[in-house]
Design a protein around this motif. Structure first.
Motif, short mmCIF file in Angstrom:
data_model
loop_
_atom_site.label_atom_id
_atom_site.label_comp_id
_atom_site.label_asym_id
_atom_site.label_seq_id
_atom_site.Cartn_x
_atom_site.Cartn_y
_atom_site.Cartn_z
N THR A 162 2.04 -2.39 33.25
CA THR A 162 3.47 -2.07 33.29
C THR A 162 3.71 -0.73 33.95
O THR A 162 2.85 0.16 33.92
N SER A 163 4.91 -0.57 34.51
CA SER A 163 5.31 0.73 35.05
C SER A 163 5.64 1.67 33.89
O SER A 163 5.82 1.23 32.75
N LYS A 191 0.17 -8.62 20.50
CA LYS A 191 -0.95 -7.78 20.89
C LYS A 191 -0.47 -6.63 21.78
O LYS A 191 0.29 -6.84 22.72
N PHE A 192 -0.92 -5.43 21.47
CA PHE A 192 -0.51 -4.25 22.23
C PHE A 192 -0.89 -4.40 23.70
O PHE A 192 -2.00 -4.83 24.04
N LEU A 193 0.06 -4.03 24.59
CA LEU A 193 -0.20 -4.04 26.03
C LEU A 193 -0.21 -2.62 26.58
O LEU A 193 -1.18 -2.19 27.20
N SER A 194 0.87 -1.86 26.35
CA SER A 194 0.95 -0.50 26.88
C SER A 194 2.10 0.25 26.22
O SER A 194 2.97 -0.35 25.57
N LEU A 195 2.12 1.54 26.44
CA LEU A 195 3.27 2.36 26.08
C LEU A 195 4.21 2.44 27.27
O LEU A 195 3.78 2.35 28.42
N TYR A 196 5.49 2.61 27.01
CA TYR A 196 6.43 2.97 28.06
C TYR A 196 7.29 4.10 27.54
O TYR A 196 7.10 4.57 26.42
N ASP A 197 8.22 4.61 28.34
CA ASP A 197 8.89 5.86 27.99
C ASP A 197 9.81 5.76 26.78
O ASP A 197 10.26 6.78 26.26
N ASN A 209 8.24 3.20 32.86
CA ASN A 209 9.47 2.99 32.11
C ASN A 209 9.65 1.54 31.65
O ASN A 209 10.68 1.18 31.11
N GLY A 210 8.63 0.72 31.89
CA GLY A 210 8.67 -0.66 31.44
C GLY A 210 9.55 -1.58 32.25
O GLY A 210 9.68 -2.77 31.92
N ARG A 211 10.13 -1.08 33.32
CA ARG A 211 11.02 -1.94 34.11
C ARG A 211 10.23 -3.05 34.81
O ARG A 211 10.68 -4.19 34.89
N PHE A 212 9.04 -2.72 35.30
CA PHE A 212 8.25 -3.68 36.07
C PHE A 212 6.99 -4.09 35.30
O PHE A 212 6.28 -3.26 34.74
N ILE A 213 6.75 -5.41 35.28
CA ILE A 213 5.55 -5.97 34.68
C ILE A 213 4.74 -6.61 35.80
O ILE A 213 5.25 -7.47 36.52
N SER A 214 3.49 -6.19 35.96
CA SER A 214 2.66 -6.72 37.04
C SER A 214 1.49 -7.51 36.45
O SER A 214 1.01 -7.21 35.35
N TYR A 215 1.02 -8.48 37.20
CA TYR A 215 -0.10 -9.30 36.74
C TYR A 215 -0.67 -10.08 37.93
O TYR A 215 -0.03 -10.22 38.98
N ILE A 216 -1.89 -10.56 37.75
CA ILE A 216 -2.54 -11.37 38.78
C ILE A 216 -2.60 -12.81 38.29
O ILE A 216 -3.02 -13.09 37.16
N GLU A 217 -2.13 -13.71 39.14
CA GLU A 217 -2.11 -15.13 38.81
C GLU A 217 -2.48 -15.92 40.05
O GLU A 217 -1.87 -15.74 41.11
#
Length: 346
Positions: free
Chosen positions: A64-65, A322-328, A67-75
């Motif tokens: 994640t970015s 499940k925890f993924l990340s922190l954001y602002d 501020n949590g605006r963008f979620i990225s992943y590989i598919e």
């Protein structure tokens, strides 16, 4: 008495003149032709409702970015970026005959660094570097001061990118490659876009971090915490692991028992070890579940109970999945395949 009357008269005269001037300004600039519309703010519309993202089971490398605006992943070998404001998903296309090797979001920015590795088995392997601006959906090739592309030639076909760390203050970036046999190279990119190797075939480099406010790299090599350009080191044979560095240049070390963190020690290169601060955890945790926040907080992740614990402040933030990340504003987690944001209450 005469002087007092004169003073009163002059005061009244001044007030009259002031009102005449204000009346003139009001009629000239704010006359009848000016229409003022009063807008009542709706508290529920202060924040735009975000779009939900449900990942497929094939999604991996979810990040994640800030501020949590963008979620990225590989598919399906494609790097995808989802915008939670618009609901749009962009695909960051790889270059011809190149595969995605590694990517990492920048600090306090909606952009990430992307590394690609050539896929042609007959050719010598190498890494090329790019930046991606998620707000504008723009991918750019990273070039050095001489306008040549950032490229690292691989030691062998199995070489990988181990880590990339940034400085939010000095635009410096360090890149660690894993060469096999526990050997690492480290490269530095400075503010002038000069690209150079600063460590060659070093034995077992683990955690890396850049000292805030400067360009100095701090890293753990086996049982020693070292500073790249300064003759400073800390023996961590008894303590275990470097967890991170905060904005005041304090180092955080993990005290391990049975390979789990039971205490976190805080100090710096100039402070004797016996004077370092010590913070005990409620229950032993794996090192990967301990986060060091730049403001000087220690956060413990507990997926079993679904909560984050501020070790120093003794505050708890509950979340689902499940925890993924922190954001602002709080924490981002995954429940099933659904991305969930849980803001921290004030």
């Amino acid at each position: 008495m005469k002087k007092i009357r004169i003073l009163i008269l002059w005061t009244l005269f001044a007030l009259v003149i002031q009102n005449i001037i204000l009346f003139s300004i009001n009629n000239k600039y704010f006359g009848k032709d000016l229409k003022v519309k009063t807008v009542k703010l709706n508290e529920n519309n202060k924040l735009t409702k975000e779009k939900e993202l449900v990942l497929s089971k094939k999604a991996k490398e979810v990040k994640t970015s800030f501020n949590g605006r963008f979620i990225s992943y590989i598919e399906d070998d494609k790097l995808k970026v989802f915008d939670t404001r618009t609901g749009k998903t962009n695909i960051v296309a790889s270059e011809k005959a190149m595969n995605i090797e590694y990517y990492k979001w920048l600090i306090n920015d909606n952009s990430f660094i992307l590394v690609e590795k050539n896929s042609n088995a007959a050719n010598k392997k190498y890494f090329d570097f790019y930046s991606y601006d998620a707000r504008n959906d723009v991918k750019r090739e990273l070039l050095n001061f001489d306008m040549k592309k950032f490229r690292i030639d691989c030691y062998d076909k199995k070489e990988t990118i181990g880590d990339i760390v940034f400085s939010k203050d000095s635009n410096v970036m360090y890149i660690k490659t894993n060469k096999g046999n526990s050997l690492n190279d480290v490269y530095m990119v400075n503010i002038m876009n000069e690209f150079k190797k600063v460590k060659s075939s070093a034995q077992t480099i683990n955690k890396m971090a850049v000292l805030p406010g400067g360009t100095e790299l701090v890293y753990q090599q086996k049982n020693m915490i070292k500073s790249l350009h300064k003759e400073k080191s800390i023996d961590v044979t008894k303590d275990g692991l470097l967890l991170g560095i905060d904005d005041s240049q304090k180092l955080y070390l993990a005290k391990l028992v049975n390979n789990k963190v039971v205490k976190v020690l805080r100090g710096d290169f100039n402070t004797p070890r016996e004077k370092w601060e010590s913070f005990s955890l409620e229950k032993p945790q794996e090192a990967k579940n301990i986060l060091i926040i730049p403001e000087g907080k220690i956060v413990s992740i507990n997926d079993e109970e679904g909560c984050l614990m501020d070790v120093i402040g003794n505050k708890k933030l509950n979340y689902k999945g499940k925890f993924l990340s922190l954001y602002d504003k709080g924490v981002i987690s995954i429940e099933g395949e659904k991305i969930i944001k849980t803001p921290e209450s004030n």
